[in-house]
Design a protein around this motif. Structure first.
Motif, PDB file in Angstrom:
ATOM      1  N   SER A 181      -0.153   3.992  -2.507  1.00 46.81           N
ATOM      2  CA  SER A 181      -1.444   4.615  -2.215  1.00 46.81           C
ATOM      3  C   SER A 181      -1.348   5.534  -1.001  1.00 46.81           C
ATOM      4  O   SER A 181      -1.971   6.596  -0.967  1.00 46.81           O
TER       5      SER A 181
ATOM      6  N   LEU B 126      -2.319   9.425  -0.983  1.00 45.72           N
ATOM      7  CA  LEU B 126      -3.307   9.974  -0.048  1.00 45.72           C
ATOM      8  C   LEU B 126      -2.664  11.016   0.869  1.00 45.72           C
ATOM      9  O   LEU B 126      -3.212  12.100   1.088  1.00 45.72           O
TER      10      LEU B 126
ATOM     11  N   SER C 224       1.671   5.204  -8.043  1.00 48.22           N
ATOM     12  CA  SER C 224       1.206   3.855  -8.390  1.00 48.22           C
ATOM     13  C   SER C 224       2.380   3.026  -8.897  1.00 48.22           C
ATOM     14  O   SER C 224       3.260   3.531  -9.589  1.00 48.22           O
TER      15      SER C 224
ATOM     16  N   PHE D 168      -7.067   3.023   0.016  1.00 48.19           N
ATOM     17  CA  PHE D 168      -6.403   4.325   0.142  1.00 48.19           C
ATOM     18  C   PHE D 168      -6.386   5.052  -1.204  1.00 48.19           C
ATOM     19  O   PHE D 168      -6.557   6.267  -1.271  1.00 48.19           O
ATOM     20  N   ARG D 169      -6.185   4.306  -2.283  1.00 52.18           N
ATOM     21  CA  ARG D 169      -6.192   4.927  -3.603  1.00 52.18           C
ATOM     22  C   ARG D 169      -7.591   5.485  -3.888  1.00 52.18           C
ATOM     23  O   ARG D 169      -7.736   6.604  -4.373  1.00 52.18           O
TER      24      ARG D 169
ATOM     25  N   THR E 217      -8.185   8.618  -2.038  1.00 54.73           N
ATOM     26  CA  THR E 217      -7.458   9.710  -2.691  1.00 54.73           C
ATOM     27  C   THR E 217      -8.270  10.266  -3.863  1.00 54.73           C
ATOM     28  O   THR E 217      -8.402  11.486  -4.033  1.00 54.73           O
TER      29      THR E 217
ATOM     30  N   THR F  65      -2.909  10.126  -8.903  1.00 50.53           N
ATOM     31  CA  THR F  65      -2.354   8.829  -9.325  1.00 50.53           C
ATOM     32  C   THR F  65      -0.895   8.681  -8.924  1.00 50.53           C
ATOM     33  O   THR F  65      -0.234   7.736  -9.333  1.00 50.53           O
TER      34      THR F  65
ATOM     35  N   SER G 256       0.801  -1.220   0.000  1.00 50.30           N
ATOM     36  CA  SER G 256       0.000   0.000   0.000  1.00 50.30           C
ATOM     37  C   SER G 256       0.835   1.273   0.000  1.00 50.30           C
ATOM     38  O   SER G 256       0.286   2.368   0.081  1.00 50.30           O
TER      39      SER G 256
ATOM     40  N   MET H 285      -4.286  -0.899  -0.107  1.00 48.71           N
ATOM     41  CA  MET H 285      -3.765  -0.233  -1.301  1.00 48.71           C
ATOM     42  C   MET H 285      -4.934   0.279  -2.143  1.00 48.71           C
ATOM     43  O   MET H 285      -4.949   1.439  -2.587  1.00 48.71           O
ATOM     44  N   THR H 286      -5.917  -0.572  -2.319  1.00 50.19           N
ATOM     45  CA  THR H 286      -7.073  -0.200  -3.132  1.00 50.19           C
ATOM     46  C   THR H 286      -7.927   0.846  -2.426  1.00 50.19           C
ATOM     47  O   THR H 286      -8.358   1.834  -3.035  1.00 50.19           O
TER      48      THR H 286
END
Lengths: 311, 507
Positions: A70, A74, A241, A129-130, A133, A238, A67, A126-127
Motif C-alpha cells: 500500500s 500511495l 497488492s 494507505f490503500r 491511494t 492497485t 503495509s 495497509m488498508t
C-alpha cells in the motif's frame, strides 16, 4: 564437524537451492540461460528485492510490515501526481522517497508509541494507505507522467547493458549489507530483535531503532514503486497488492527468523532470486499461473522446513 | 540391616558428541530421605537428573528403582515409577486456574464423554492443597496471579497427586521469599515423614545444612563423594565442589571509602515506593535487603531510567541528573546488572562479543561504524580480566554456564568504566566458585573507587559483602545499618516491617 556442516548449511542452503532450481530450469527450457532472459529476470526481481531488504530489517527486530504494498501504491501515485503537474522529475522522486519514509515512520510510531503489535498496526495502515491511494487517484491510473530522460532511466534504462533497476538493487543491497554488518545501527537492529528489554537496559533506544526500520522499509517500498511507475509510465492505484507476501517469503526463504534477532540480508537477496527464478522459469515453461502458485508455496514451505532441520 | 535404596544409580557414563559429561557417577537415595545434589554449574547435576528421568539415554551404568533395574526412555515412564521433577522454571500455565493446572493432561471426565468433571477436580485439588497445608490457595484462583511460592505448591500437589515417591527439586527456593521458603521447608519435612524422597538441588549452602540428610557432590562430571550432612562442614563441601580450598567465603573488604558520590533524594513512584533517599560513597558497597516484592528492583530500575518515577532527584558527583532512559544513566556512568540475566541482561542468541558490545557501542566504533579491531581488543581484554571460561568471543551466550553468563553481564558494564554499579541479585543461580570470583571483582572495583549498590535476598551475602545495609519494606526504607552492627535478625525485623517474625530467620 557435524555442527560445522549444519551451521554452514543454514547459511548456504538457500544458495544451493537457487543453483539447483536454475540448473533444472536450464535443462527444461532452452531460453532460460539466455542473457536477455537473465537480465529480464533480474529486473523483475529488483522490485521485490528492494521491498524485501527493508522487510529484513523489520523482521530482524521481530516485527512485520504488511503495509509495504500500500505504501508502494500511495508513494507511486503521489509521485506520479507531482510529475504530471510538471515538477522536476528528480525532485519529485526525492519527495516521493521522503513520503515513503514518512509513511513508514507512521507505522513505527503506532507500533512503538501506541504499543500496537506490528501485525495489527500494519494491517490497519495497509488498508488505510490503500484507501487513501484510491481516493487520491479516484481509482484510475495516473498517466502521461514525464518524458524526461532521468525518470525514464529509473525503470527502463540500461547502464553498460545492465537494467538500471538491477544496478539500483545491487547498490542498495551493498549499502544495507554494510549497515547491518558493520554499523552500530545494524548491531542495534539485531539486539532489539534478540531481546528488547536487555537492549533497552543496555542503553539502546529500541523505539528509535524500530521507527527507523519501518521508515527505511517505507522508503524502499516507494523506491520499488517508482521503478514500476517509470517502467509502465503510469501509476496504478492497485499496484503492489500482495507484494508484502513475496517480500516476507523472500526474507523467510533467506533464513531470517520471524522471531527476530537472527538472519542475513544476503539470504534475502537469494530468497528474492529464488522467487523470481521460479516465476520466470514457470512462465517460460508455460505452466499455468494456477499451478505456479502451488509450486511457489511448496518451495517456501520446503525452505522453512529445511531451515528448521538445521537448527 | 541394609535398606534397599529407593533409587540407585551405579557407574553412570554419558557423553554428548564426544564430550564426556558424566564419568562413573554413583548416586543413591533412600525412601524418606532428603538428599542434596551439589556441584558447580556444569558439574553434571542436570545431566544426571535427565539420565535418571529418561530424557537422556545413558551410555553406561545401571539404574535401579526399589532394587529393580529400570530403563526409562522418557519422563512419563519415570513418573509411572513415582519419580517427578519440579523444574526451576515452573510448569504452570498462567491463564488457567489452579485446579485446571493440577489436572493438566489428566483431566477427569464423566466416563469417556470428554466432558470435564470440574466439580470433582476442584474437590480433589482442594484436598491435595489441604494435605500440604496450603489452605491459602483456592482451586479456582488463576495460577498466574499467585506468587511463585504458591505456584510451586501447585506443582508439588500435582506431583503428589500422581503418587510421587521421589520428587526432584531444582533450585526450588531461587525465587521465593523468606516466608515462602519457610513454608516450603515445612512441606518438605512433612513429605519426608510420609516416606517421600527428595533430591534437592541448590546453590544455597545454608538450606542444605538446614534440611538435607545426605549430600552427593559432583565435579566436572565426576562423582566426588556422598556424605552425611551432620558429619560434614561448609568448608569440606566447598572443597569437594571446587577441588581446592576456596578460603574465606567472602573476601575481606579492602577498599578505602571516600566521599558521597551518588545521592538519591525523595524518589517516589505512586503505589510502588515512596520517600526513597539514600547515598553511596566512593568505594563503598551498599547492600539492599528486603523481601521479594518489597520494591528494591523497582527503585533501582527507576533510578536507571527503565521504569517511571513520579518524583525525586538523583545526583552523581554532586550534579543532578536527568534520566529518562537507561542510555542517559549509562552516559552519566551508571551501570545496572539486572536480576534476571536471561530476560533482561543478555541477548541469548547472540555471541559473547555482541553482548558485551551492546553497552560499549561508542568505544568500539568510529562515527557509527564498528571497528573490528577495537571491538576484538575490548572484548578480549574484558574476557581475560573476568576469566570467563569460553571457547572464544564468538561463542553463543546460551551455551555458557550461569556463572560465566553472569561474568559476561558484568563485563558489559565494566567496559563503560562506571562510577556507580548497581547489581541486582548478582550471584543468583551461580555456584560457590563463581560467587567468590564475583565478590572479588566487586572488591577490585571498589578499590578503584567505584560505588556499588547490591540488592540481595541472601542474608549471609548481604552481611558478608556490604559496608552498609539498607533495608526496604513495602516500598520504604525502614532501616540503614553499618556492617559492624548488622545481623540477620535486625535485617529481617526491618524487612518485615519491624514486627517480630522469628520464624522468618531461616538459620
Amino acid at each position: 564437524m557435524k555442527r560445522l556442516l549444519v551451521t554452514n548449511f543454514a547459511k548456504i542452503g538457500p544458495f544451493i537451492g537457487l543453483i539447483v532450481i536454475m540448473i533444472i530450469l536450464g535443462f527444461l527450457s532452452d531460453n532460460f540461460f539466455t542473457l536477455d532472459n537473465i537480465l529480464n529476470l533480474l529486473r523483475q526481481v529488483s522490485v521485490n528485492a528492494l521491498i524485501a531488504f527493508g522487510m529484513t530489517f523489520v523482521i530482524l527486530t521481530a516485527g512485520i510490515d504488511l503495509s509495504v504494498g500500500s505504501i508502494l501504491a500511495l508513494g507511486s501515485a503521489l509521485t506520479a501526481g507531482m510529475l504530471s503537474s510538471g515538477m522536476d522529475p528528480i525532485f519529485a522522486v526525492f519527495i516521493g522517497l521522503i513520503i515513503g519514509l514518512a509513511l513508514g515512520a507512521v507505522n513505527g510510531l503506532i507500533i512503538t508509541k501506541g504499543k500496537v503489535a506490528p501485525f495489527i498496526a500494519t494491517l490497519a495502515t495497509m488498508t488505510v494507505f490503500r484507501g487513501v491511494t484510491l481516493v487520491y487517484t479516484d481509482g484510475k491510473p495516473i498517466t502521461g507522467l514525464s518524458d524526461s530522460f532521468a525518470f525514464e532511466m529509473i525503470g527502463r534504462g540500461y547502464v553498460f547493458g545492465i537494467p538500471f533497476p538491477v544496478i539500483l538493487m545491487l547498490g542498495v543491497f551493498l549499502i544495507l549489507y554494510f549497515v547491518l554488518r558493520k554499523t552500530v545501527f545494524g548491531r542495534q537492529v539485531y539486539a532489539v530483535g534478540g531481546n528488547e528489554e536487555a537492549s533497552t537496559l543496555s542503553g539502546i533506544r529500541a523505539d528509535r531503532v524500530k521507527i527507523w526500520v519501518y521508515s527505511l522499509t517505507g522508503m524502499l517500498s516507494v523506491l520499488a514503486g517508482i521503478i514500476l511507475t517509470s517502467r509502465l509510465n503510469s501509476a496504478q492505484p492497485t499496484a503492489g497488492s500482495m507484494y508484502e507476501l513475496d517480500a516476507i517469503a523472500a526474507v523467510v526463504i533467506g533464513g531470517t527468523s520471524l522471531m527476530g534477532g537472527r538472519g542475513r540480508i544476503v539470504g534475502t537477496l537469494v530468497g528474492a532470486l529464488i522467487i523470481g527464478v521460479l516465476d520466470n522459469g514457470l512462465n517460460l515453461l508455460n505452466v499455468s499461473s494456477f499451478y505456479q502458485q502451488i509450486v511457489k508455496g511448496g518451495v517456501i514451505l520446503l525452505a522453512v522446513l529445511l531451515d528448521r532441520r538445521s537448527k | 540391616m541394609v535398606e534397599t535404596p529407593f533409587v540407585e544409580m551405579i557407574n553412570i557414563d554419558k557423553s554428548f558428541s564426544g564430550n564426556q559429561v558424566l564419568k562413573g557417577v554413583n548416586f543413591e537415595i533412600n525412601s524418606g530421605e532428603i538428599h542434596a545434589l551439589m556441584g558447580e554449574n556444569g558439574a553434571g547435576k542436570s545431566t544426571l537428573i535427565k539420565v535418571l528421568t529418561g530424557i537422556h539415554a545413558r551410555d553406561n551404568g545401571i539404574i535401579k528403582v526399589k532394587g529393580k533395574k529400570v530403563d526409562f526412555s522418557n519422563p512419563k515412564q519415570a513418573e509411572q515409577d513415582g519419580i517427578i521433577v519440579i523444574h526451576q522454571e515452573l510448569n504452570i500455565i498462567p491463564h488457567l486456574t489452579v485446579a485446571e493446572n493440577m489436572f493438566l493432561g489428566k483431566e477427569l471426565t464423566y466416563g469417556k464423554t470428554g466432558i470435564l468433571n470440574t466439580k470433582e477436580m476442584k474437590k480433589q485439588t482442594e484436598t491435595s492443597l489441604q494435605d500440604l497445608g496450603a489452605t491459602n490457595i483456592q482451586p479456582e484462583d488463576t495460577a498466574g496471579d499467585l506468587s511463585v511460592g504458591k505456584q510451586q505448591m501447585i506443582e508439588i500437589a500435582r506431583a503428589l497427586a500422581t503418587n510421587a515417591e521421589l520428587i526432584i527439586m531444582d533450585e526450588p527456593t531461587a525465587a521465593l521469599t523468606a516466608r515462602e521458603i519457610e513454608s516450603l521447608f515445612n512441606v518438605v519435612e512433612s513429605l519426608r515423614k510420609k516416606g517421600v524422597s527428595i533430591i534437592y538441588i541448590s546453590h544455597r549452602m545454608e538450606e542444605i545444612f538446614q534440611i538435607c540428610d545426605r549430600i552427593t557432590v559432583l565435579r566436572d562430571g565426576q562423582y566426588i563423594s556422598t556424605e552425611f550432612i551432620r558429619e560434614t562442614s561448609f568448608e569440606a563441601i566447598v572443597k569437594m565442589m571446587v577441588g581446592r580450598e576456596l578460603g574465606e567465603r567472602f573476601p575481606a573488604r579492602t577498599s578505602i571509602i571516600g566521599d558521597v558520590v551518588f545521592e538519591v533524594d525523595n524518589l517516589d513512584r505512586r503505589g510502588v515506593f515512596e520517600n526513597i533517599s539514600f547515598n553511596v560513597r566512593k568505594g563503598e558497597i551498599l547492600g539492599v535487603a528486603g523481601l521479594m516484592g518489597a520494591g528494591r528492583t523497582e527503585i533501582m530500575e527507576a533510578i536507571f531510567g527503565f521504569e517511571k518515577k513520579n518524583n525525586g532527584t538523583v545526583k552523581l558527583d554532586g550534579k543532578a541528573l536527568t534520566i529518562n532512559h537507561p542510555s542517559d544513566a549509562i552516559k552519566a556512568g551508571i551501570g545496572f546488572i539486572t536480576e534476571d540475566r536471561k530476560a533482561k541482561g543478555l541477548v541469548l542468541n547472540a555471541s559473547i562479543r555482541e553482548n558485551i558490545s551492546l553497552t560499549n557501542m561508542k568505544a568500539v566504533s568510529n562515527n557509527g561504524v564498528i571497528s573490528a579491531s577495537k571491538e576484538n581488543k575490548l572484548i578480549s581484554d574484558l574476557i581475560k580480566r573476568l576469566q570467563v571460561k569460553t571457547t572464544g568471543i564468538e561463542q553463543e551466550i546460551k551455551h555458557l554456564s550461569g556463572g560465566n553468563q553472569q561474568k559476561v553481564v558484568i563485563a558489559k558494564w565494566l567496559g563503560i568504566k562506571p562510577k556507580l554499579l548497581i547489581l541486582d541479585e548478582p550471584t543468583r543461580g551461580v555456584d560457590v566458585g563463581a560467587k567468590k570470583e564475583i565478590y572479588t571483582i566487586m572488591n577490585e572495583l571498589t578499590e578503584k573507587g567505584v560505588a556499588i549498590i547490591m540488592i540481595s535476598s541472601e542474608l549471609p551475602e548481604v552481611l558478608g559483602v556490604s559496608d552498609r545495609i539498607m533495608v526496604i519494606h513495602e516500598g520504604k526504607i525502614t532501616r540503614t545499618l553499618d556492617r559492624e552492627v548488622a545481623d540477620q535478625e535486625k535485617i529481617m525485623r526491618a524487612a518485615t516491617g519491624g514486627e517480630n517474625h522469628e520464624a522468618l530467620i531461616s538459620n
